[in-house]
Motif scaffolding. Structure first.
Motif, PDB file in Angstrom:
ATOM      1  N   TYR A  43       0.937  -1.053  -0.583  1.00  0.00           N
ATOM      2  CA  TYR A  43      -0.546  -0.012  -0.304  1.00  0.00           C
ATOM      3  C   TYR A  43       0.687   1.156   0.465  1.00  0.00           C
ATOM      4  CZ  TYR A  43      -0.165  -0.290   5.287  1.00  0.00           C
ATOM      5  OH  TYR A  43       0.869   0.010   6.456  1.00  0.00           O
ATOM      6  N   GLU A  44       1.887   1.236   1.120  1.00  0.00           N
ATOM      7  CA  GLU A  44       2.700   2.648   0.578  1.00  0.00           C
ATOM      8  C   GLU A  44       3.042   2.635  -1.345  1.00  0.00           C
ATOM      9  OE1 GLU A  44       3.048   4.990   2.637  1.00  0.00           O
ATOM     10  OE2 GLU A  44       2.332   3.528   4.833  1.00  0.00           O
ATOM     11  N   SER A  45       3.668   1.500  -1.931  1.00  0.00           N
ATOM     12  CA  SER A  45       4.383   1.820  -2.806  1.00  0.00           C
ATOM     13  C   SER A  45       3.233   2.211  -3.544  1.00  0.00           C
ATOM     14  CB  SER A  45       4.964   0.560  -4.019  1.00  0.00           C
ATOM     15  OG  SER A  45       3.787   0.139  -3.484  1.00  0.00           O
ATOM     16  N   SER A  46       1.654   2.373  -3.299  1.00  0.00           N
ATOM     17  CA  SER A  46       0.462   2.560  -4.058  1.00  0.00           C
ATOM     18  C   SER A  46       0.027   3.970  -4.206  1.00  0.00           C
ATOM     19  CB  SER A  46      -0.327   1.644  -3.803  1.00  0.00           C
ATOM     20  OG  SER A  46       0.049   0.261  -4.407  1.00  0.00           O
ATOM     21  N   ARG A  47       0.844   4.223  -3.253  1.00  0.00           N
ATOM     22  CA  ARG A  47       0.413   5.721  -2.680  1.00  0.00           C
ATOM     23  C   ARG A  47       0.423   7.385  -4.008  1.00  0.00           C
ATOM     24  NH1 ARG A  47      -0.461   7.528   3.107  1.00  0.00           N
ATOM     25  NH2 ARG A  47       0.502   5.997   3.189  1.00  0.00           N
ATOM     26  N   LYS A  48      -0.761   7.123  -3.934  1.00  0.00           N
ATOM     27  CA  LYS A  48      -0.696   8.403  -4.631  1.00  0.00           C
ATOM     28  C   LYS A  48      -1.180   9.594  -3.697  1.00  0.00           C
ATOM     29  CE  LYS A  48       0.033   6.698  -8.814  1.00  0.00           C
ATOM     30  NZ  LYS A  48       0.933   5.403  -7.393  1.00  0.00           N
ATOM     31  N   GLY A  49      -0.443  10.331  -3.046  1.00  0.00           N
ATOM     32  CA  GLY A  49      -1.050  11.385  -2.278  1.00  0.00           C
ATOM     33  C   GLY A  49      -1.676  11.738  -1.155  1.00  0.00           C
ATOM     34  N   LYS A  50      -2.806  11.790  -1.109  1.00  0.00           N
ATOM     35  CA  LYS A  50      -3.546  11.426   0.241  1.00  0.00           C
ATOM     36  C   LYS A  50      -4.591   9.951   0.124  1.00  0.00           C
ATOM     37  CE  LYS A  50      -3.819  16.075   2.719  1.00  0.00           C
ATOM     38  NZ  LYS A  50      -5.172  16.901   3.098  1.00  0.00           N
ATOM     39  N   SER A  51      -4.151  10.041  -1.221  1.00  0.00           N
ATOM     40  CA  SER A  51      -4.800   8.380  -1.403  1.00  0.00           C
ATOM     41  C   SER A  51      -4.014   7.353  -2.280  1.00  0.00           C
ATOM     42  CB  SER A  51      -5.971   8.283  -2.311  1.00  0.00           C
ATOM     43  OG  SER A  51      -7.106   7.357  -3.126  1.00  0.00           O
ATOM     44  N   TYR A  52      -4.331   6.030  -2.979  1.00  0.00           N
ATOM     45  CA  TYR A  52      -3.647   5.114  -2.912  1.00  0.00           C
ATOM     46  C   TYR A  52      -4.555   4.694  -4.687  1.00  0.00           C
ATOM     47  CZ  TYR A  52      -3.004   4.331   1.603  1.00  0.00           C
ATOM     48  OH  TYR A  52      -2.923   4.756   3.528  1.00  0.00           O
ATOM     49  N   ASP A  53      -3.755   3.670  -5.424  1.00  0.00           N
ATOM     50  CA  ASP A  53      -4.334   3.540  -6.655  1.00  0.00           C
ATOM     51  C   ASP A  53      -3.705   2.171  -6.848  1.00  0.00           C
ATOM     52  OD1 ASP A  53      -5.580   2.874  -9.066  1.00  0.00           O
ATOM     53  OD2 ASP A  53      -4.439   3.826  -9.955  1.00  0.00           O
ATOM     54  N   PHE A  54      -4.670   0.879  -6.728  1.00  0.00           N
ATOM     55  CA  PHE A  54      -4.260  -0.483  -6.343  1.00  0.00           C
ATOM     56  C   PHE A  54      -4.327  -0.775  -8.246  1.00  0.00           C
ATOM     57  CE2 PHE A  54      -4.458   0.364  -1.930  1.00  0.00           C
ATOM     58  CZ  PHE A  54      -3.605   0.127  -1.298  1.00  0.00           C
ATOM     59  N   ARG A  55      -4.970  -0.706  -8.508  1.00  0.00           N
ATOM     60  CA  ARG A  55      -5.306  -1.143  -9.860  1.00  0.00           C
ATOM     61  C   ARG A  55      -3.958  -1.468 -11.150  1.00  0.00           C
ATOM     62  NH1 ARG A  55      -8.939   3.753 -12.464  1.00  0.00           N
ATOM     63  NH2 ARG A  55      -6.687   4.956 -11.878  1.00  0.00           N
ATOM     64  N   PRO A  56      -3.192  -0.694 -11.105  1.00  0.00           N
ATOM     65  CA  PRO A  56      -2.140  -1.487 -11.993  1.00  0.00           C
ATOM     66  C   PRO A  56      -1.906  -2.447 -11.207  1.00  0.00           C
ATOM     67  CG  PRO A  56      -1.882   0.991 -11.117  1.00  0.00           C
ATOM     68  CD  PRO A  56      -2.578   0.821 -10.291  1.00  0.00           C
ATOM     69  N   LEU A  57      -1.542  -2.892  -9.361  1.00  0.00           N
ATOM     70  CA  LEU A  57      -2.020  -4.616  -9.186  1.00  0.00           C
ATOM     71  C   LEU A  57      -2.160  -4.653 -10.186  1.00  0.00           C
ATOM     72  CD1 LEU A  57      -0.400  -2.312  -6.805  1.00  0.00           C
ATOM     73  CD2 LEU A  57      -1.432  -4.377  -6.107  1.00  0.00           C
ATOM     74  N   TYR A  58      -3.013  -5.251 -10.871  1.00  0.00           N
ATOM     75  CA  TYR A  58      -3.678  -6.335 -11.511  1.00  0.00           C
ATOM     76  C   TYR A  58      -4.099  -6.363 -13.539  1.00  0.00           C
ATOM     77  CZ  TYR A  58      -5.534  -6.277  -6.635  1.00  0.00           C
ATOM     78  OH  TYR A  58      -5.314  -6.034  -5.455  1.00  0.00           O
ATOM     79  N   ARG A  59      -3.170  -4.923 -14.054  1.00  0.00           N
ATOM     80  CA  ARG A  59      -3.439  -5.128 -15.562  1.00  0.00           C
ATOM     81  C   ARG A  59      -3.276  -6.025 -15.791  1.00  0.00           C
ATOM     82  NH1 ARG A  59       0.673  -2.552 -13.723  1.00  0.00           N
ATOM     83  NH2 ARG A  59       2.902  -2.669 -14.885  1.00  0.00           N
ATOM     84  N   PHE A  60      -2.579  -6.538 -15.743  1.00  0.00           N
ATOM     85  CA  PHE A  60      -2.221  -8.131 -16.230  1.00  0.00           C
ATOM     86  C   PHE A  60      -3.424  -8.973 -16.708  1.00  0.00           C
ATOM     87  CE2 PHE A  60       1.971  -5.765 -16.002  1.00  0.00           C
ATOM     88  CZ  PHE A  60       2.078  -5.262 -17.461  1.00  0.00           C
ATOM     89  N   VAL A  61      -3.984  -9.557 -15.555  1.00  0.00           N
ATOM     90  CA  VAL A  61      -4.723 -10.295 -15.530  1.00  0.00           C
ATOM     91  C   VAL A  61      -6.610  -9.580 -15.485  1.00  0.00           C
ATOM     92  CG1 VAL A  61      -3.530 -12.059 -14.260  1.00  0.00           C
ATOM     93  CG2 VAL A  61      -4.688 -10.243 -12.992  1.00  0.00           C
ATOM     94  N   LYS A  62      -6.006  -8.516 -15.856  1.00  0.00           N
ATOM     95  CA  LYS A  62      -7.707  -8.108 -15.558  1.00  0.00           C
ATOM     96  C   LYS A  62      -8.729  -8.166 -17.015  1.00  0.00           C
ATOM     97  CE  LYS A  62     -10.059  -3.281 -16.428  1.00  0.00           C
ATOM     98  NZ  LYS A  62      -9.143  -1.659 -16.113  1.00  0.00           N
ATOM     99  N   PRO A  63      -7.539  -9.014 -18.159  1.00  0.00           N
ATOM    100  CA  PRO A  63      -8.615  -8.733 -19.713  1.00  0.00           C
ATOM    101  C   PRO A  63      -9.620 -10.315 -18.952  1.00  0.00           C
ATOM    102  CG  PRO A  63      -6.830  -8.260 -19.898  1.00  0.00           C
ATOM    103  CD  PRO A  63      -6.520  -8.012 -18.540  1.00  0.00           C
ATOM    104  N   TRP A  64      -8.547 -10.994 -18.179  1.00  0.00           N
ATOM    105  CA  TRP A  64      -9.117 -12.589 -17.801  1.00  0.00           C
ATOM    106  C   TRP A  64     -10.513 -12.126 -17.041  1.00  0.00           C
ATOM    107  CZ3 TRP A  64      -3.950 -16.132 -16.901  1.00  0.00           C
ATOM    108  CH2 TRP A  64      -3.424 -15.863 -18.454  1.00  0.00           C
ATOM    109  N   VAL A  65     -10.448 -11.598 -15.920  1.00  0.00           N
ATOM    110  CA  VAL A  65     -11.706 -11.509 -14.811  1.00  0.00           C
ATOM    111  C   VAL A  65     -12.455 -10.993 -15.429  1.00  0.00           C
ATOM    112  CG1 VAL A  65     -11.597 -10.288 -12.690  1.00  0.00           C
ATOM    113  CG2 VAL A  65      -9.624 -11.477 -13.366  1.00  0.00           C
ATOM    114  N   GLN A  66     -12.273 -10.047 -16.416  1.00  0.00           N
ATOM    115  CA  GLN A  66     -13.611  -9.519 -16.914  1.00  0.00           C
ATOM    116  C   GLN A  66     -14.266  -9.764 -17.871  1.00  0.00           C
ATOM    117  OE1 GLN A  66     -12.307  -5.462 -18.227  1.00  0.00           O
ATOM    118  NE2 GLN A  66     -13.089  -4.513 -16.261  1.00  0.00           N
ATOM    119  N   GLN A  67     -13.772 -10.886 -18.714  1.00  0.00           N
ATOM    120  CA  GLN A  67     -14.191 -11.993 -19.312  1.00  0.00           C
ATOM    121  C   GLN A  67     -15.566 -13.057 -18.779  1.00  0.00           C
ATOM    122  OE1 GLN A  67     -11.124 -13.077 -22.139  1.00  0.00           O
ATOM    123  NE2 GLN A  67     -11.210 -11.379 -23.405  1.00  0.00           N
ATOM    124  N   ALA A  68     -14.902 -13.173 -16.958  1.00  0.00           N
ATOM    125  CA  ALA A  68     -15.386 -13.999 -16.300  1.00  0.00           C
ATOM    126  C   ALA A  68     -16.885 -13.706 -16.512  1.00  0.00           C
ATOM    127  CB  ALA A  68     -14.400 -14.360 -15.594  1.00  0.00           C
TER     128      ALA A  68
END
Length: 435
Positions: free
Chosen positions: A112-137
């Motif tokens: 979570y520290e490496s995903s910090r964006k100012g006062k918030s966080y962005d974890f979406r890049p963690l899952y970008r390479f499996v996202k197409p399979w997840v979304q197709q299911a």
């Protein structure tokens, strides 16, 4: 599936000077090292929520020494025996529903520290390479291994609390069934459970399972409707790491008597039953006798599919024949979906892929397999991302943080481990067997 989008800025780097490795923890800053709490077991399953059918069907470390290759052969016929019959007045005549499932989404503090964006966080890049399979299911399951409590600061091992942006990222990736019944489910006590459930209420298209805010909610079976067919989701954990539950209904624990009551209730309101089990021995690549006995119990109760997690490493998958001749598919452990645990074998997780087929008034599973996944992160304890093993390269393995710190991370060792453990159920992509 409903996609959740939220706007955030670019990924920041974090450097950690002094690191330690701990049990259920991982690569953590000094100060998070602590003895693992004792584990407990007790109690029992299940808010009715219909998930709209908006998705499309998907496409049809050296390994630890192992005395023998686990048997994954189907014990009866090649084609599974139908597991459950739908009432005759159902309007659906035939359906094929694609499902994927992953294991522990274990967000250590370095993630979570490496995903910090100012006062918030962005974890979406963690899952970008499996996202197409997840979304197709048509159905996508994940075990969220921590509360999402906005009233408490984010924390890692030993008592986790993930930022709620983790949940938004899981929804954005395409997951619509999120398990919260696990040994870290009570890490932020009662309020953690309440705030986690409240958060998931705000995320459209996602159903949380395994936790409850009242006795009434505990007794209500969670049902997901896909292509006109109703799937009951039950979920159980072996324990709570010794953290007492103020109210017994807060989280579902493994107890056969209570599970039998839930299963009977589920049969009355659904067409098929899927069960999430947080069980097994941590870091063991083999299912233990208790897991196998519970799998047999669930098969005897007519469960269609069992999704296992907790050991933080992958374990075999197999068919189990129920007392009525039905066959149940069980993935004993899908390992970590993502984590910062500091051992190579804990970087290797699995994505269960299968088709649920309904025809002639009955259900069965087709094309079951487990796709190996790799958690990757680099120098500075940053750059976390999940890769399908088929896309992971030797060049990436050389850059892995663990490689740089004397651990063996290699494509060939991951492939060998997957071959040994998964056998015929080793897939490289949904519906694609490993050659």
């Amino acid at each position: 599936m409903k996609r959740i989008y939220f706007g955030l800025a670019a990924l920041a780097l974090l450097c950690c000077a002094l690191l330690v490795t701990v049990g259920c923890g991982g690569v953590l800053p000094v100060g998070e090292n602590s003895a693992r709490p004792e584990s407990t077991t007790t109690q029992r399953g299940a808010t009715t929520k219909t998930v709209p059918d908006t998705s499309t069907k998907s496409q049809s470390s050296a390994a630890s020494a192992m005395a023998e290759k686990p048997s994954t052969k189907i014990p009866t016929a090649t084609k599974p025996t139908p597991v459950q019959t739908v009432p005759a007045n159902r309007s659906v005549e035939h359906a094929r529903i694609s499902l994927i499932a992953v294991g522990d989404n274990l967000i250590h503090s370095s993630i979570y520290e490496s995903s910090r964006k100012g006062k918030s966080y962005d974890f979406r890049p963690l899952y970008r390479f499996v996202k197409p399979w997840v979304q197709q299911a048509d159905i996508a399951f994940v075990n969220q291994e921590a509360p999402l409590n906005k009233d408490a600061k984010p924390s890692g091992y030993p008592r986790f609390n993930s930022p709620q942006e983790v949940g938004l990222a899981l929804a954005d990736t395409g997951f619509d069934i999120v398990n919260q019944a696990n040994n870290h489910g009570l890490d932020k006590d009662t309020n953690g459970v309440l705030q986690t459930a409240k958060f998931w209420d705000t995320v459209e298209g996602v159903q949380a399972i395994g936790i409850n805010r009242s006795a009434q909610e505990r007794g209500t079976i969670r049902v997901q409707t896909v292509k006109g067919l109703r799937f009951a989701w039950l979920s159980y954990s072996y324990g709570t790491n010794g953290i007492p539950m103020k109210d017994a209904y807060l989280m579902n624990l493994i107890n056969r008597d209570a599970m039998a009551v839930d299963l009977e209730a589920a049969r009355k309101v659904s067409d098929a039953i899927i069960v999430s089990m947080h069980w097994g021995e941590e870091y063991s690549q083999r299912a233990d006798s208790e897991q196998k006995e519970l799998a047999q119990f669930l098969a005897d109760e007519g469960v269609l599919l069992i999704i296992g997690h907790h050991p933080h490493v992958i374990q075999p998958a197999q068919w189990v024949t129920g007392k009525n001749g039905n066959t149940t598919f069980v993935a004993y452990s899908l390992g970590n979906f993502i984590s910062s645990q500091a051992e190579a074998l804990r970087m290797l997780g699995g994505m269960l892929s299968c088709d649920i087929v309904y025809e002639n008034g009955s259900f069965h599973i087709e094309n079951p397999g487990v796709i190996p996944l790799v958690t990757h992160f680099v120098k500075g304890v940053t750059g976390y991302v999940v890769y399908p093993l088929k896309d992971y390269t030797p060049a990436l393995a050389k850059q892995h943080f663990l490689t740089l710190n004397g651990k063996t991370v290699s494509v060939s060792s991951f492939q060998k481990t997957a071959e040994q453990i998964l056998g015929e159920f080793y897939f490289t992509a949904p519906g694609v067997a490993y050659q």
